[in-house]
Design a protein around this motif. Structure first.
Motif, PDB file in Angstrom:
ATOM      1  N   TYR A 282      -4.130   8.468   1.143  1.00  0.00           N
ATOM      2  CA  TYR A 282      -3.719   9.774   1.651  1.00  0.00           C
ATOM      3  C   TYR A 282      -2.895   9.602   2.915  1.00  0.00           C
ATOM      4  CZ  TYR A 282      -3.767  14.385   3.726  1.00  0.00           C
ATOM      5  OH  TYR A 282      -3.362  15.567   4.278  1.00  0.00           O
ATOM      6  N   SER A 283      -1.886  10.424   3.045  1.00  0.00           N
ATOM      7  CA  SER A 283      -1.126  10.549   4.293  1.00  0.00           C
ATOM      8  C   SER A 283      -0.611  11.981   4.348  1.00  0.00           C
ATOM      9  CB  SER A 283       0.041   9.559   4.333  1.00  0.00           C
ATOM     10  OG  SER A 283       1.038   9.917   3.392  1.00  0.00           O
ATOM     11  N   PRO A 284      -0.223  12.466   5.532  1.00  0.00           N
ATOM     12  CA  PRO A 284       0.308  13.838   5.606  1.00  0.00           C
ATOM     13  C   PRO A 284       1.472  14.075   4.655  1.00  0.00           C
ATOM     14  CG  PRO A 284      -0.197  13.030   7.802  1.00  0.00           C
ATOM     15  CD  PRO A 284      -0.389  11.865   6.880  1.00  0.00           C
ATOM     16  N   ASP A 285       2.288  13.048   4.418  1.00  0.00           N
ATOM     17  CA  ASP A 285       3.418  13.192   3.498  1.00  0.00           C
ATOM     18  C   ASP A 285       2.964  13.412   2.056  1.00  0.00           C
ATOM     19  OD1 ASP A 285       5.160  12.861   5.598  1.00  0.00           O
ATOM     20  OD2 ASP A 285       5.547  10.736   5.195  1.00  0.00           O
ATOM     21  N   LEU A 286       1.753  12.948   1.747  1.00  0.00           N
ATOM     22  CA  LEU A 286       1.242  13.068   0.381  1.00  0.00           C
ATOM     23  C   LEU A 286       0.224  14.193   0.235  1.00  0.00           C
ATOM     24  CD1 LEU A 286       0.807   9.285  -0.542  1.00  0.00           C
ATOM     25  CD2 LEU A 286       2.695  10.823  -1.136  1.00  0.00           C
ATOM     26  N   HIS A 287       0.091  15.025   1.261  1.00  0.00           N
ATOM     27  CA  HIS A 287      -0.835  16.153   1.188  1.00  0.00           C
ATOM     28  C   HIS A 287      -0.448  17.061   0.024  1.00  0.00           C
ATOM     29  CE1 HIS A 287      -3.721  19.091   2.574  1.00  0.00           C
ATOM     30  NE2 HIS A 287      -2.789  20.029   2.550  1.00  0.00           N
TER      31      HIS A 287
ATOM     32  N   LEU B 296      -0.028  16.290  -3.054  1.00  0.00           N
ATOM     33  CA  LEU B 296       0.949  15.661  -3.946  1.00  0.00           C
ATOM     34  C   LEU B 296       0.918  16.327  -5.315  1.00  0.00           C
ATOM     35  CD1 LEU B 296       2.881  13.236  -4.600  1.00  0.00           C
ATOM     36  CD2 LEU B 296       0.823  11.957  -5.247  1.00  0.00           C
TER      37      LEU B 296
ATOM     38  N   ASP C 103      -6.380   5.593   5.827  1.00  0.00           N
ATOM     39  CA  ASP C 103      -5.912   6.914   6.222  1.00  0.00           C
ATOM     40  C   ASP C 103      -6.843   7.629   7.188  1.00  0.00           C
ATOM     41  OD1 ASP C 103      -6.936   6.758   3.262  1.00  0.00           O
ATOM     42  OD2 ASP C 103      -7.688   8.658   4.020  1.00  0.00           O
TER      43      ASP C 103
END
Length: 312
Positions: A206-211, A213, A83
């Protein structure tokens, strides 16, 4: 002269055959001069025009950094997560990006288990009280009596599950990319995991979609008295929402080995039922040795494929 960068804060070059082969092939190693994680600007400065390869830590290898490294051919991550690397930018420039997903898995899994046990038995709190002259009769809980919810069932998550099962805990898991669960692990929807698990452990990149979570809404769904463990990546947990959950008693404890900003400086220090560690999940001697050897081998093989180094 072609060079290769080793950006991790420490690296044993002397006892690494692949590194020595790179040096013997005429490549000059450039080490991290700071002894800590590089900033974006520092990484860009280190990756000058002579650099053809890199053994990377967790510094931000953004599009700007990658585009500034005009001769870079291979990025070899010393670790599992990708990431911190802009993979799209790397691909557009024909830069190979490799990692070592198996090498740190057992170390991170064992740290996770240690954090679970420390939180359940309140080991850190008891230690502080004994050192202060008290003699507390602290009552904790058994891991065997808990339902452990694992978010992310990859290399590390599977090992955490196996360790928890050895303690006779019940294990449930959420992973949208896993359809076939290992033995005795029940795959459940995220909402069900949050609502039923006594201990929730994060093992996803981590990814922006999982910020965030695990945000305020997710924390509100958890059982009263639940424990949250993050030995994965900072940014997966909303740290402000975590503080609120600790203040309200929604969580009985939490343990963090990763933070949104590292080194961490903030108000989480005040929580006696929160265990903090300094992103040391993979820092077991045996795992670190394997990571370094595999990362160097990946770099060597990647540079052989580009033709910069001749195959023996």
């Amino acid at each position: 002269m072609n060079t290769f960068v080793i950006s991790t804060s420490s690296f044993d070059t002397d006892n690494n055959a692949a590194i020595q082969r790179l040096i013997n092939a005429g490549l000059q190693p450039v080490m991290n001069p700071y002894g800590r994680r590089l900033t974006e600007d520092e990484a860009a400065t280190l990756l000058n025009n002579d650099v053809v390869g890199m053994i990377a830590g967790v510094e931000p290898l953004t599009a700007r950094v990658i585009q500034s490294a005009t001769n870079l051919k291979v990025i070899s991550r010393c670790g599992t997560g990708m990431d911190s690397v802009d993979l799209t930018a790397a691909k557009s420039l024909g830069i190979a990006v490799l990692n070592t997903p198996e090498a740190p898995a057992q170390a991170v899994a064992e740290l996770t288990l240690g954090l679970m046990l420390a939180a359940l038995r309140r080991i850190c709190q008891t230690d502080r009280l004994v050192r202060a002259g008290e003699w507390p009769r602290t009552q904790g809980g058994l891991l065997a009596a808990q339902t452990v919810g694992i978010i992310g069932l990859g290399h590390i998550g599977k090992r955490v599950a196996k360790l928890c099962q050895a303690f006779e805990a019940t294990v449930v898991a959420y992973d949208p990319y896993v359809t076939q669960a290992p033995a005795d692990i029940t795959i459940v929807p995220m909402t069900q995991l949050l609502e039923t698990a006594d201990i929730i452990s994060l093992h996803t990149p981590y990814s922006p979609d999982l910020h965030h979570l695990i945000d305020a809404q997710a924390l509100a769904r958890m059982k009263s008295g639940a424990i949250v463990i993050n030995a994965a990546r900072g940014g997966l947990i909303d740290e402000n929402a975590l503080k609120d959950a600790l203040d309200s008693g929604r969580l009985s404890a939490a343990a963090l080995d990763a933070f949104e900003q590292e080194p961490y400086q903030g108000s989480l220090f005040k929580y006696d039922n929160l265990i903090l560690s300094s992103h040391v999940g993979s820092l077991a001697r045996e795992a670190r040795q394997r990571m370094e050897l595999e990362a160097a081998e990946n770099l060597l093989n990647g540079l052989i494929k580009t033709g910069i180094i001749r195959d023996a």
